[in-house]
Write a protein that holds these residues in place. Structure first.
Motif, PDB file in Angstrom:
ATOM      1  N   THR A 110      27.922 116.914  33.815  1.00 31.78           N
ATOM      2  CA  THR A 110      27.376 118.263  33.958  1.00 31.78           C
ATOM      3  C   THR A 110      28.292 119.232  33.233  1.00 31.78           C
ATOM      4  O   THR A 110      29.475 118.954  32.997  1.00 31.78           O
ATOM      5  CB  THR A 110      27.241 118.685  35.432  1.00 31.78           C
ATOM      6  N   THR A 111      27.726 120.381  32.859  1.00 30.30           N
ATOM      7  CA  THR A 111      28.486 121.422  32.162  1.00 30.30           C
ATOM      8  C   THR A 111      28.367 122.710  32.971  1.00 30.30           C
ATOM      9  O   THR A 111      27.478 123.523  32.725  1.00 30.30           O
ATOM     10  CB  THR A 111      27.950 121.618  30.730  1.00 30.30           C
ATOM     11  N   PRO A 112      29.239 122.921  33.955  1.00 22.04           N
ATOM     12  CA  PRO A 112      29.117 124.104  34.807  1.00 22.04           C
ATOM     13  C   PRO A 112      29.446 125.409  34.107  1.00 22.04           C
ATOM     14  O   PRO A 112      29.059 126.481  34.578  1.00 22.04           O
ATOM     15  CB  PRO A 112      30.108 123.827  35.941  1.00 22.04           C
ATOM     16  N   VAL A 152      33.370 123.635  29.983  1.00 25.22           N
ATOM     17  CA  VAL A 152      33.966 122.696  30.926  1.00 25.22           C
ATOM     18  C   VAL A 152      32.956 121.581  31.152  1.00 25.22           C
ATOM     19  O   VAL A 152      31.788 121.855  31.468  1.00 25.22           O
ATOM     20  CB  VAL A 152      34.323 123.378  32.263  1.00 25.22           C
ATOM     21  N   GLU A 153      33.371 120.347  30.968  1.00 31.27           N
ATOM     22  CA  GLU A 153      32.518 119.190  31.218  1.00 31.27           C
ATOM     23  C   GLU A 153      33.045 118.438  32.431  1.00 31.27           C
ATOM     24  O   GLU A 153      34.236 118.096  32.498  1.00 31.27           O
ATOM     25  CB  GLU A 153      32.458 118.274  29.992  1.00 31.27           C
ATOM     26  N   ASP A 154      32.156 118.204  33.386  1.00 29.89           N
ATOM     27  CA  ASP A 154      32.508 117.548  34.643  1.00 29.89           C
ATOM     28  C   ASP A 154      31.914 116.137  34.628  1.00 29.89           C
ATOM     29  O   ASP A 154      30.694 115.969  34.605  1.00 29.89           O
ATOM     30  CB  ASP A 154      31.944 118.360  35.805  1.00 29.89           C
ATOM     31  N   TYR A 155      32.781 115.127  34.625  1.00 31.47           N
ATOM     32  CA  TYR A 155      32.362 113.730  34.502  1.00 31.47           C
ATOM     33  C   TYR A 155      32.540 112.975  35.819  1.00 31.47           C
ATOM     34  O   TYR A 155      33.492 113.222  36.570  1.00 31.47           O
ATOM     35  CB  TYR A 155      33.215 112.996  33.456  1.00 31.47           C
ATOM     36  N   ARG A 156      31.624 112.031  36.052  1.00 28.55           N
ATOM     37  CA  ARG A 156      31.857 110.923  36.967  1.00 28.55           C
ATOM     38  C   ARG A 156      31.806 109.670  36.098  1.00 28.55           C
ATOM     39  O   ARG A 156      30.771 109.379  35.484  1.00 28.55           O
ATOM     40  CB  ARG A 156      30.804 110.878  38.074  1.00 28.55           C
ATOM     41  N   ASP A 187      36.207 111.241  39.389  1.00 32.86           N
ATOM     42  CA  ASP A 187      35.809 112.607  39.040  1.00 32.86           C
ATOM     43  C   ASP A 187      36.845 113.151  38.080  1.00 32.86           C
ATOM     44  O   ASP A 187      38.026 113.291  38.443  1.00 32.86           O
ATOM     45  CB  ASP A 187      35.723 113.484  40.286  1.00 32.86           C
ATOM     46  N   ARG A 188      36.416 113.493  36.877  1.00 27.66           N
ATOM     47  CA  ARG A 188      37.330 114.021  35.868  1.00 27.66           C
ATOM     48  C   ARG A 188      36.664 115.194  35.154  1.00 27.66           C
ATOM     49  O   ARG A 188      35.482 115.119  34.791  1.00 27.66           O
ATOM     50  CB  ARG A 188      37.702 112.948  34.831  1.00 27.66           C
ATOM     51  N   ALA A 189      37.405 116.249  34.952  1.00 25.90           N
ATOM     52  CA  ALA A 189      36.899 117.418  34.232  1.00 25.90           C
ATOM     53  C   ALA A 189      37.731 117.632  32.979  1.00 25.90           C
ATOM     54  O   ALA A 189      38.934 117.337  32.959  1.00 25.90           O
ATOM     55  CB  ALA A 189      36.931 118.660  35.116  1.00 25.90           C
TER      56      ALA A 189
END
Length: 380
Positions: free
Chosen positions: A189-191, A198-202, A217-219
């Motif tokens: 996701t890109t909040p 900012v890219e939020d990865y699982r 969980d890594r951003a």
């Protein structure tokens, strides 16, 4: 089962990888030609080309593809094709059969048609970059409006250009020789996405023991590649530093948020890091660089940031002129330049007054090469 409609795709959507990035799949494409139309570059009112095509009435004819599109995919296309409207056009398929198909035509008077647009030329020069950029645009669907997504497109193109450079083969003599299956993304996701993103990865990644990690969980803070260059006059043994206010030290609570740095700037989409170095030297300090000497390129903070820095020593003529003022006022830049001896720069590093990482890296690289550069410049 949803009913499908026949669409005629031309221009950038006639580039199969880009169409797949928009639809989320690779449809069956069938060559066709639209008669009574031609494709021209979209231009702004001043006549400047904007980088995308227009289907307009004309005698040239248009080569493209026919494909069946579902109702759900129509919604995706409508979201993506902001500024265009759907209409029926007459086409002839590869068998010579006359058909009608839906196509996206520009809204009246939104843009001015320019010169003829050629898909092969565009695909060779910009196809890979545009496909990556469009994939990021489409990832924003459901998070922001299409207008907001398109407004972000210039910075999205910068990040896409960075990803293209990053995809080139990298040396791996000591570290892991990575293959695609070593990292598995479960969600992204890109909040936040404006000038930066900012890219939020699982994700999972390969462990050194051989198995896969648990879901992590890594951003990451996403910005485009940048170039940094230290102008150096080997005859006078002088360097040029720039000074400016920096929000990073200010946000940390630094007692002095003005920073001594190298000339630096973003590598824009469509330019090389070397071209960016020369452009930034002119904009920030009014200096014309000669030979560029590559210093170690690097990730300044790989635990959190995607930014990659291309570092250079730029040989040039630096007569003593005192401090100068520069920067682009339209970008809010307020930059003061200093021309100082190499030895003084090293003293400022020792004292802690210079605490900018890229400048320290290039200064140490210059210290390694300085003797030979001076000998060559002085003819001794």
């Amino acid at each position: 089962m949803s009913l499908s409609k026949l669409y005629f795709f031309y221009g950038t959507l006639g580039h199969p990888p880009l169409l797949a990035a928009v639809l989320g799949r690779s449809p069956d494409l069938h060559p066709a030609r639209a008669t009574g139309y031609e494709v021209r570059h979209a231009c702004d009112p001043a006549g400047a080309e904007l980088g995308y095509p227009l289907l307009v009435p004309g005698p040239e004819g248009v080569e493209g593809f026919l494909a069946e599109v579902t109702a759900a995919e129509e919604e995706v296309l409508d979201w993506y094709e902001i500024g265009y409207r759907k209409d029926l056009v007459s086409v002839v398929d590869a068998n010579g059969t006359a058909l009608t198909a839906l196509a996206y035509l520009p809204e009246d008077r939104r843009w001015t048609p320019g010169r003829l647009w050629a898909l092969a030329e565009w695909a060779a020069e910009k196809g890979d970059l545009a496909t990556l950029a469009v994939a990021e645009v489409m990832a924003l669907r459901g998070q922001v409006s299409s207008e907001a997504a398109i407004a972000r497109y210039p910075m999205i193109r910068v990040r896409a250009a960075s990803r293209l450079r990053a995809a080139r083969p990298r040396p791996a003599t000591l570290r892991r020789n990575t293959v695609a299956a070593d990292v598995q993304v479960e969600s992204l996701t890109t909040p936040y996405a404006k000038f930066f993103a900012v890219e939020d990865y699982r994700l999972r990644h390969r462990r050194f023991s051989g198995g896969m990690s648990a879901v992590l969980d890594r951003a990451a803070f996403i910005s485009g590649d940048a170039t940094v260059v230290l102008p150096y006059d080997p005859v006078r043994d002088t360097v040029l530093l720039v000074e400016q206010f920096r929000p990073g030290p200010f946000a940390r609570g630094d007692a002095n948020p003005w920073s001594l740095e190298t000339v630096a700037g973003r590598v824009d989409a469509g330019e090389t890091p070397e071209e960016a170095a020369r452009r930034e030297a002119e904009e920030e300090a009014g200096v014309t660089l000669g030979r560029l000497i590559a210093a170690p390129a690097h990730y300044p903070s790989p635990g959190a940031k995607s930014e990659y820095l291309y570092c250079y020593i730029g040989l040039c003529d630096l007569p003593e002129t005192g401090a100068g003022l520069g920067g682009l006022e339209a970008e809010g830049e307020d930059i003061r330049s200093h021309r100082i001896p190499f030895a003084q720069m090293m003293e400022l590093i020792d004292s802690g007054e210079i605490e900018n990482g890229p400048l320290i890296v290039i200064a140490l690289w210059l210290a390694r090469l300085r003797e030979e550069l001076r000998k060559s410049a002085l003819g001794t």
